[in-house]
Design an enzyme around this catalytic site. Structure first.
Site, short mmCIF file in Angstrom:
data_model
loop_
_atom_site.label_atom_id
_atom_site.label_comp_id
_atom_site.label_asym_id
_atom_site.label_seq_id
_atom_site.Cartn_x
_atom_site.Cartn_y
_atom_site.Cartn_z
N HIS A 143 0.95 -1.31 0.15
CA HIS A 143 0.07 0.11 0.11
C HIS A 143 1.06 1.41 0.04
O HIS A 143 0.45 2.38 -0.35
CB HIS A 143 -0.90 -0.10 1.22
CG HIS A 143 -2.42 0.34 0.87
ND1 HIS A 143 -2.52 1.41 0.11
CD2 HIS A 143 -3.35 0.21 1.45
CE1 HIS A 143 -3.80 1.59 -0.13
NE2 HIS A 143 -4.28 1.05 0.76
N ASP B 18 -2.28 2.08 -4.78
CA ASP B 18 -3.50 2.38 -4.47
C ASP B 18 -4.28 1.35 -4.38
O ASP B 18 -4.42 0.59 -5.47
CB ASP B 18 -3.79 3.53 -4.98
CG ASP B 18 -3.09 4.89 -4.99
OD1 ASP B 18 -2.61 4.88 -3.89
OD2 ASP B 18 -3.03 5.99 -5.89
#
Length: 424
Positions: free
Chosen positions: A396, A400
């Site tokens: 992450h 995204d």
């Protein structure tokens, strides 16, 4: 007679120290030239250390699990002639190390599937007097075979080199013990109070370190998507029927690799390596797919290089070749490094959902679950379809959530309409 000292070799790539993983010989063994003496573990692969001479082992330079510097004394062998060291310079013998390091299979051996008494009673052949903590020399396959047969390896006489227990030894042990087949069934429920401590060394230690490092450094998140693989499975069956005899059989994996290659054209951020110390993301044009493979010493990830330039059959052949090399411990360091994205599958054991751990410094890993037939509603009709989940994880810090979902959705679309896999 003289002494030939073998030192820990320089394996290259700037490696200053390696871990001694497994001894294949013990003090007193006679060895021949090119015989493998030990396995050592680098950050990337297991490396065999062969003997350059004929002779007798007189000293071992370390214990399995010990980290040794390049150039340190690994083993001393008594040879005909002068050897390569003077008598006064010979290293003092060290305590003899175990013949083989514990593996994943030895952990399984100690599980209380049943008490030792009943099955040993059923298969008591000529026994060998070994100490309780002495580990017999046997391959992982033989250990698994013994576990399936309910045989305690420490009771079996080995006829292989250095007393190694072979499959034939297990069969001989069974054949000579059939007269005791009337052991009481009640013994199967006897309590067990034994336990075994298994050092985490070699490949298992490297795997543990990499998994811990990955989960501590990367911000993992997973995304699961259901895919209808009926059409691609029909195509695979058709291609195997038509070309399997001449080009080889196709599994689902090369189709998945192809789908990843095509989807990455629109989502290049998934085919990336993140150097979090330098704060740099590298996106190569090439797609080097790591294919997670289970071996006797643990999980390995051989790399299908330039998957973007390979056909279905080329990818299939390369996946099969690399998997065989990894399982046999023959994969080279180059074959186990350099991946840009990883594909992991548990095959028929794939379950419904998994949460794969990233293969750092990569930022994406695509996980495959098993195919199941389920009733689905299509255009108002209930039909039976072959369904499969993709359980994939992403970093992450770089990827995204929306992009990850769209990437997996793109793979889904390609597999559900497999003709699009081959449309440029």
């Amino acid at each position: 007679m003289g002494t030939h000292v073998i030192k820990m070799p320089d394996i290259g790539e700037g490696i200053a120290e390696v871990e001694l993983s497994v001894w294949h010989v013990k003090v007193g063994d006679m060895v021949v030239e090119d015989q493998v003496l030990a396995d050592v573990m680098t950050d990337k692969a297991m490396v065999d250390i062969p003997s350059p001479v004929h002779g007798k082992v007189i000293a071992l330079g370390g214990q399995p699990g010990e980290v040794m510097a390049v150039g340190s004394v690994l083993i001393s062998i008594e040879v005909e002639g002068a050897g390569n060291v003077k008598a006064s310079a010979q290293p003092a013998p060290v305590k003899e190390a175990p013949v083989a390091a514990p593996t994943v299979e030895t952990a399984v051996e100690s599980k209380p599937v049943a008490a030792a008494a009943p099955k040993a009673a059923v298969c008591q052949g000529p026994m060998v007097a070994r100490e309780a903590d002495e580990r017999p020399l046997a391959s992982p396959a033989v250990r698994k075979h013994a576990l399936d047969l309910g045989i305690q390896l420490r009771l079996v006489r080995g006829t292989g080199p250095a007393g190694r227990i072979l499959h034939d030894d297990l069969e001989a042990y069974l054949a000579q013990g059939q007269s005791n087949a009337s052991a009481p069934v009640a013994a199967a429920y006897a309590q067990r109070h034994d336990e075994e401590q298994i050092p985490v060394i070699g490949m298992r230690r490297k795997i543990a370190q990499r998994m811990q490092d990955a989960t501590q450094r990367a911000a993992h998140f997973s995304y699961v998507e259901e895919i209808d693989v009926t059409a691609v499975e029909e195509l695979r069956a058709h291609l195997n029927e038509k070309h399997g005899a001449t080009r080889g059989k196709l599994t689902l994996l090369p189709f998945l690799v192809r789908a990843m290659v095509v989807a990455l054209r629109d989502f290049p951020q998934m085919n990336a390596r993140y150097d979090d110390e330098a704060q740099v993301i590298t996106r190569p044009g090439a797609v080097h797919v790591g294919v997670a493979t289970q071996s006797a010493v643990g999980l390995m990830v051989p790399v299908v290089r330039h998957a973007e330039a390979r056909s279905l059959w080329d990818n299939a052949a390369e996946i099969a070749r690399l998997a065989t090399a990894a399982r046999n411990g023959k994969a080279s360091r180059d074959e186990l490094s350099g991946s840009t994205i990883t594909l992991t599958s548990l095959g028929a054991l794939g379950g419904i959902v998994s949460t794969p751990v990233l293969n750092l410094p990569e930022v994406a890993i695509v996980g495959v679950n098993k195919i199941v037939e389920r009733p689905m509603v299509i255009k108002g009709q209930i039909v039976i379809r072959k369904m499969m989940n993709l359980s994939s994880s992403f970093d992450h810090r770089v990827v995204d959530g929306m992009d990850a979902a769209l990437f997996i959705q793109a793979i889904r679309g390609l597999l559900e309409q497999p003709a699009t896999l081959f449309v440029d």
